[in-house]
Motif scaffolding. Structure first.
Motif, PDB file in Angstrom:
ATOM      1  N   THR A  30       0.845  -1.191   0.000  1.00  0.00           N
ATOM      2  CA  THR A  30       0.000   0.000   0.000  1.00  0.00           C
ATOM      3  C   THR A  30       0.878   1.237   0.000  1.00  0.00           C
ATOM      4  O   THR A  30       1.874   1.299   0.722  1.00  0.00           O
ATOM      5  N   PHE A  31       0.490   2.247  -0.778  1.00  0.00           N
ATOM      6  CA  PHE A  31       1.249   3.485  -0.890  1.00  0.00           C
ATOM      7  C   PHE A  31       0.294   4.617  -1.247  1.00  0.00           C
ATOM      8  O   PHE A  31      -0.848   4.390  -1.649  1.00  0.00           O
ATOM      9  N   TRP A  32       0.746   5.848  -1.090  1.00  0.00           N
ATOM     10  CA  TRP A  32      -0.030   7.036  -1.439  1.00  0.00           C
ATOM     11  C   TRP A  32       0.704   7.802  -2.522  1.00  0.00           C
ATOM     12  O   TRP A  32       1.938   7.854  -2.514  1.00  0.00           O
ATOM     13  N   ASN A  44       5.932   4.314 -11.650  1.00  0.00           N
ATOM     14  CA  ASN A  44       6.069   2.875 -11.906  1.00  0.00           C
ATOM     15  C   ASN A  44       6.391   2.140 -10.614  1.00  0.00           C
ATOM     16  O   ASN A  44       7.168   2.634  -9.809  1.00  0.00           O
ATOM     17  N   LEU A  45       5.822   0.956 -10.448  1.00  0.00           N
ATOM     18  CA  LEU A  45       6.210   0.067  -9.365  1.00  0.00           C
ATOM     19  C   LEU A  45       6.727  -1.224  -9.967  1.00  0.00           C
ATOM     20  O   LEU A  45       6.074  -1.824 -10.831  1.00  0.00           O
ATOM     21  N   LEU A  57       7.533  -5.056 -13.916  1.00  0.00           N
ATOM     22  CA  LEU A  57       6.596  -3.956 -13.745  1.00  0.00           C
ATOM     23  C   LEU A  57       5.268  -4.521 -13.231  1.00  0.00           C
ATOM     24  O   LEU A  57       4.683  -5.405 -13.854  1.00  0.00           O
ATOM     25  N   ILE A  58       4.799  -4.021 -12.067  1.00  0.00           N
ATOM     26  CA  ILE A  58       3.545  -4.531 -11.506  1.00  0.00           C
ATOM     27  C   ILE A  58       2.449  -3.474 -11.482  1.00  0.00           C
ATOM     28  O   ILE A  58       1.285  -3.795 -11.249  1.00  0.00           O
ATOM     29  N   TRP A  59       2.809  -2.196 -11.736  1.00  0.00           N
ATOM     30  CA  TRP A  59       1.799  -1.129 -11.718  1.00  0.00           C
ATOM     31  C   TRP A  59       2.380   0.101 -12.383  1.00  0.00           C
ATOM     32  O   TRP A  59       3.565   0.392 -12.235  1.00  0.00           O
ATOM     33  N   ARG A  60       1.554   0.836 -13.130  1.00  0.00           N
ATOM     34  CA  ARG A  60       2.004   2.074 -13.776  1.00  0.00           C
ATOM     35  C   ARG A  60       0.836   3.041 -13.863  1.00  0.00           C
ATOM     36  O   ARG A  60      -0.288   2.650 -14.151  1.00  0.00           O
ATOM     37  N   LEU A  61       1.137   4.313 -13.625  1.00  0.00           N
ATOM     38  CA  LEU A  61       0.143   5.367 -13.765  1.00  0.00           C
ATOM     39  C   LEU A  61       0.809   6.532 -14.481  1.00  0.00           C
ATOM     40  O   LEU A  61       1.933   6.903 -14.155  1.00  0.00           O
ATOM     41  N   THR A  62       0.118   7.092 -15.463  1.00  0.00           N
ATOM     42  CA  THR A  62       0.679   8.154 -16.291  1.00  0.00           C
ATOM     43  C   THR A  62      -0.216   9.382 -16.262  1.00  0.00           C
ATOM     44  O   THR A  62      -1.441   9.263 -16.260  1.00  0.00           O
ATOM     45  N   GLY A  63       0.407  10.559 -16.263  1.00  0.00           N
ATOM     46  CA  GLY A  63      -0.327  11.808 -16.396  1.00  0.00           C
ATOM     47  C   GLY A  63      -0.897  12.350 -15.102  1.00  0.00           C
ATOM     48  O   GLY A  63      -0.603  11.869 -14.017  1.00  0.00           O
ATOM     49  N   SER A  64      -1.737  13.368 -15.244  1.00  0.00           N
ATOM     50  CA  SER A  64      -2.337  14.055 -14.115  1.00  0.00           C
ATOM     51  C   SER A  64      -3.560  13.290 -13.598  1.00  0.00           C
ATOM     52  O   SER A  64      -4.357  12.782 -14.385  1.00  0.00           O
ATOM     53  N   GLN A  73      -2.969   0.206  -3.975  1.00  0.00           N
ATOM     54  CA  GLN A  73      -2.746  -1.083  -3.329  1.00  0.00           C
ATOM     55  C   GLN A  73      -2.458  -2.111  -4.413  1.00  0.00           C
ATOM     56  O   GLN A  73      -3.236  -2.247  -5.359  1.00  0.00           O
ATOM     57  N   ILE A  74      -1.372  -2.824  -4.249  1.00  0.00           N
ATOM     58  CA  ILE A  74      -0.949  -3.824  -5.218  1.00  0.00           C
ATOM     59  C   ILE A  74      -0.787  -5.164  -4.498  1.00  0.00           C
ATOM     60  O   ILE A  74      -0.042  -5.253  -3.518  1.00  0.00           O
TER      61      ILE A  74
END
Length: 94
Positions: A30-32, A44-45, A57-64, A73-74
């Motif tokens: 878990t992270f914020w 990236n995680l 690579l287990i998770w990625r989020l791009t942009g605003s 949560q992964i």
């Protein structure tokens, strides 16, 4: 970890945070995160298991994603020691 995404940052700048080796007793990381603005790039995680060298690579989020803190949560399904690497790279032009 805080990584500024506006000036004087440049495309290609990277910030990294690596956890200490973890015994697989929990099944969720878990992270914020807070990603607001046109220069966010991507978050990236990666998971690195001590049974192999490669980071996955287990998770990625791009942009605003708005001016608010959000929780991520992964699920982590590992039987061996592992580390999580969080990296933020500036992929967009300023």
């Amino acid at each position: 970890m805080f990584v500024e995404s506006s000036f004087p940052r440049q495309k290609g700048d990277v910030g990294r945070l690596v956890t200490r080796p973890t015994i697989p007793t929990r099944n969720c990381f878990t992270f914020w995160y807070h990603m607001d603005g046109s220069t966010m790039g991507r978050l990236n995680l990666y998971l690195k298991s001590h049974e192999r060298e490669a980071e996955v690579l287990i998770w990625r989020l791009t942009g605003s994603h708005g001016n608010a803190w959000k929780r991520g949560q992964i699920p982590i399904l590992q039987r061996y020691l592992y580390q999580v690497q969080i990296s933020r790279d500036l992929t967009l032009s300023n």
